[in-house]
Structure formats: structure tokens, C-alpha cells
Design a protein around this motif. Structure first.
Motif, mmCIF file in Angstrom:
data_model
loop_
_atom_site.group_PDB
_atom_site.id
_atom_site.type_symbol
_atom_site.label_atom_id
_atom_site.label_comp_id
_atom_site.label_asym_id
_atom_site.label_seq_id
_atom_site.Cartn_x
_atom_site.Cartn_y
_atom_site.Cartn_z
ATOM 1 N N VAL A 1 -5.026 -1.583 -0.473
ATOM 2 C CA VAL A 1 -4.118 -2.543 -0.240
ATOM 3 C C VAL A 1 -4.203 -3.735 -1.116
ATOM 4 O O VAL A 1 -5.110 -4.014 -1.313
ATOM 5 C CB VAL A 1 -4.160 -3.152 1.224
ATOM 6 C CG1 VAL A 1 -2.962 -4.252 1.588
ATOM 7 C CG2 VAL A 1 -3.983 -1.804 2.392
ATOM 8 N N VAL A 2 -2.859 -3.990 -2.069
ATOM 9 C CA VAL A 2 -2.715 -5.099 -2.872
ATOM 10 C C VAL A 2 -2.129 -5.954 -2.723
ATOM 11 O O VAL A 2 -0.968 -5.849 -1.927
ATOM 12 C CB VAL A 2 -2.812 -4.589 -4.282
ATOM 13 C CG1 VAL A 2 -3.690 -3.428 -4.774
ATOM 14 C CG2 VAL A 2 -1.501 -3.901 -4.307
ATOM 15 N N TRP A 3 -2.117 -7.290 -3.261
ATOM 16 C CA TRP A 3 -1.104 -8.348 -3.096
ATOM 17 C C TRP A 3 -0.820 -9.096 -4.502
ATOM 18 O O TRP A 3 -1.982 -9.026 -5.013
ATOM 19 C CB TRP A 3 -1.259 -9.313 -1.851
ATOM 20 C CG TRP A 3 -2.457 -10.071 -2.164
ATOM 21 C CD1 TRP A 3 -2.405 -11.553 -2.664
ATOM 22 C CD2 TRP A 3 -3.762 -9.938 -1.715
ATOM 23 N NE1 TRP A 3 -3.715 -11.798 -2.435
ATOM 24 C CE2 TRP A 3 -4.627 -10.888 -1.831
ATOM 25 C CE3 TRP A 3 -4.408 -8.574 -1.087
ATOM 26 C CZ2 TRP A 3 -5.921 -11.064 -1.711
ATOM 27 C CZ3 TRP A 3 -5.865 -8.870 -0.855
ATOM 28 C CH2 TRP A 3 -6.425 -9.934 -1.088
ATOM 29 N N VAL B 1 4.054 -5.807 3.617
ATOM 30 C CA VAL B 1 4.085 -6.850 4.704
ATOM 31 C C VAL B 1 4.016 -8.271 3.987
ATOM 32 O O VAL B 1 3.384 -8.335 2.892
ATOM 33 C CB VAL B 1 2.459 -6.818 5.519
ATOM 34 C CG1 VAL B 1 2.388 -8.043 6.243
ATOM 35 C CG2 VAL B 1 2.566 -5.478 6.186
ATOM 36 N N ILE B 2 5.069 -8.941 4.359
ATOM 37 C CA ILE B 2 5.350 -10.229 3.740
ATOM 38 C C ILE B 2 5.043 -11.373 4.328
ATOM 39 O O ILE B 2 5.507 -11.513 5.726
ATOM 40 C CB ILE B 2 7.024 -10.188 2.935
ATOM 41 C CG1 ILE B 2 7.334 -9.118 2.167
ATOM 42 C CG2 ILE B 2 7.217 -11.567 2.711
ATOM 43 C CD1 ILE B 2 8.450 -8.814 1.869
ATOM 44 N N MET B 3 4.349 -12.476 4.028
ATOM 45 C CA MET B 3 4.023 -13.652 4.774
ATOM 46 C C MET B 3 4.314 -14.663 3.802
ATOM 47 O O MET B 3 3.970 -14.721 2.539
ATOM 48 C CB MET B 3 2.583 -13.556 4.993
ATOM 49 C CG MET B 3 2.254 -12.378 5.945
ATOM 50 S SD MET B 3 0.335 -12.734 6.472
ATOM 51 C CE MET B 3 0.355 -11.360 7.587
ATOM 52 N N ALA C 1 -5.775 -16.272 -2.584
ATOM 53 C CA ALA C 1 -5.658 -16.043 -3.919
ATOM 54 C C ALA C 1 -4.221 -15.316 -4.231
ATOM 55 O O ALA C 1 -3.824 -14.735 -3.317
ATOM 56 C CB ALA C 1 -6.599 -15.073 -4.393
ATOM 57 N N ALA C 2 -3.736 -15.713 -5.098
ATOM 58 C CA ALA C 2 -2.383 -14.944 -5.489
ATOM 59 C C ALA C 2 -2.364 -13.754 -5.763
ATOM 60 O O ALA C 2 -1.390 -12.953 -5.395
ATOM 61 C CB ALA C 2 -1.774 -15.863 -6.843
ATOM 62 N N GLN C 3 -3.473 -13.137 -6.205
ATOM 63 C CA GLN C 3 -3.552 -11.692 -6.210
ATOM 64 C C GLN C 3 -4.682 -11.444 -5.891
ATOM 65 O O GLN C 3 -5.774 -11.990 -5.801
ATOM 66 C CB GLN C 3 -3.533 -11.286 -7.766
ATOM 67 C CG GLN C 3 -2.428 -11.635 -8.613
ATOM 68 C CD GLN C 3 -2.510 -11.183 -10.253
ATOM 69 O OE1 GLN C 3 -3.455 -10.867 -10.686
ATOM 70 N NE2 GLN C 3 -1.437 -10.990 -10.728
ATOM 71 N N GLY C 4 -4.597 -10.018 -5.299
ATOM 72 C CA GLY C 4 -6.031 -9.433 -4.887
ATOM 73 C C GLY C 4 -5.914 -8.082 -4.355
ATOM 74 O O GLY C 4 -4.916 -7.324 -4.419
ATOM 75 N N ILE C 5 -7.002 -7.419 -4.031
ATOM 76 C CA ILE C 5 -6.996 -6.044 -3.607
ATOM 77 C C ILE C 5 -8.123 -5.812 -2.361
ATOM 78 O O ILE C 5 -9.102 -6.395 -2.264
ATOM 79 C CB ILE C 5 -7.377 -4.965 -4.646
ATOM 80 C CG1 ILE C 5 -7.350 -3.462 -3.924
ATOM 81 C CG2 ILE C 5 -8.840 -5.344 -5.223
ATOM 82 C CD1 ILE C 5 -7.528 -2.492 -5.497
ATOM 83 N N SER D 1 0.755 -1.171 -0.019
ATOM 84 C CA SER D 1 0.033 0.029 -0.113
ATOM 85 C C SER D 1 1.015 1.294 0.167
ATOM 86 O O SER D 1 1.963 1.168 0.514
ATOM 87 C CB SER D 1 -1.174 -0.119 1.144
ATOM 88 O OG SER D 1 -1.614 1.190 1.366
ATOM 89 N N LYS D 2 0.465 2.422 -0.538
ATOM 90 C CA LYS D 2 1.118 3.551 -0.615
ATOM 91 C C LYS D 2 1.181 4.191 0.852
ATOM 92 O O LYS D 2 1.988 4.758 1.134
ATOM 93 C CB LYS D 2 0.509 4.492 -1.527
ATOM 94 C CG LYS D 2 0.553 4.370 -2.775
ATOM 95 C CD LYS D 2 -0.553 5.258 -3.620
ATOM 96 C CE LYS D 2 -0.386 4.717 -5.167
ATOM 97 N NZ LYS D 2 -1.293 5.581 -5.934
#
Length: 107
Positions: free
Chosen positions: A103-105, A13-15, A32-36, A7-8
Motif C-alpha cells: 500500500v502506497v501513498w 482511501v482518501i483522507m 509523511a507526504a509519501q510512503g509505503i 493498492s492493487k
């Protein structure tokens, strides 16, 4: 696989995969591998995370009370509680809420 929540509003945060899956499930999301997490959803997500932490603590307390009532030794607590695992992500969600950003991943 690693989860990297970004996030800006704050530091990444890495898990590890298993811990990220647990965090997403606690927040009511499917792993999920990607998300928001959209800015508009952050207050509800934070509340859900805090409720999951409280539920885990209540379950541990109940198990200890039941064991004591039956004269057994209380079951061991997990080495790392959900409270500890979720704390960095909740802090990022709170910072993002304050900054009104997502927040994205996985992107």
C-alpha cells in the motif's frame, strides 16, 4: 493536503491531512507526504491499528468511570472515533495482505 492510500488490492482511501496524520500515527508511522506499507509489514500494521482502536475505547471507558465515581457528567465522545476513521484504511491493508501487495501513498 490529501492522503491517497493506493493498492492493487482495493479501492483508494482518501483522507484529509489531519485525518491521514492521525491514521499514520495510530499505525506507528510519522506523517509523511509519501510512503509505503510493505506487504511483509501489513500483519503488524493491522494489529497496531486494532490495538490503537482498543486503547482509545479503553481510555474513553476509564474517563466515563472516573467521572461517574466523582459524580460528574462523562466527557463527550469524539464526533468521529478512531475506529471509524481507521476502518477504510484497515480494510485496504487487509485486502493488500490477502493479495500480498503493498500500500502506497503520495506517489
Amino acid at each position: 493536503m490529501l492522503y491517497k492510500f493506493k493498492s492493487k488490492a482495493g479501492a483508494d482511501v482518501i483522507m484529509l491531512a489531519a485525518h491521514g496524520d492521525q491514521a499514520l500515527k495510530a499505525l506507528g508511522r510519522d506523517p509523511a507526504a509519501q510512503g509505503i506499507f510493505q506487504a511483509a509489514d501489513l500483519p503488524a500494521l493491522i494489529a497496531r491499528g486494532e490495538a490503537a482502536i482498543a486503547e482509545e475505547q479503553q481510555a474513553l471507558d476509564r474517563a466515563a468511570e472516573e467521572a461517574q465515581a466523582e459524580g460528574r457528567k462523562a466527557p463527550p465522545k469524539p464526533e468521529v472515533m478512531l475506529r471509524q476513521r481507521l476502518w477504510p484504511l484497515l480494510e485496504l491493508l487487509r485486502a493488500a495482505r490477502s493479495a500480498d501487495t503493498d500500500v502506497v501513498w503520495g506517489v
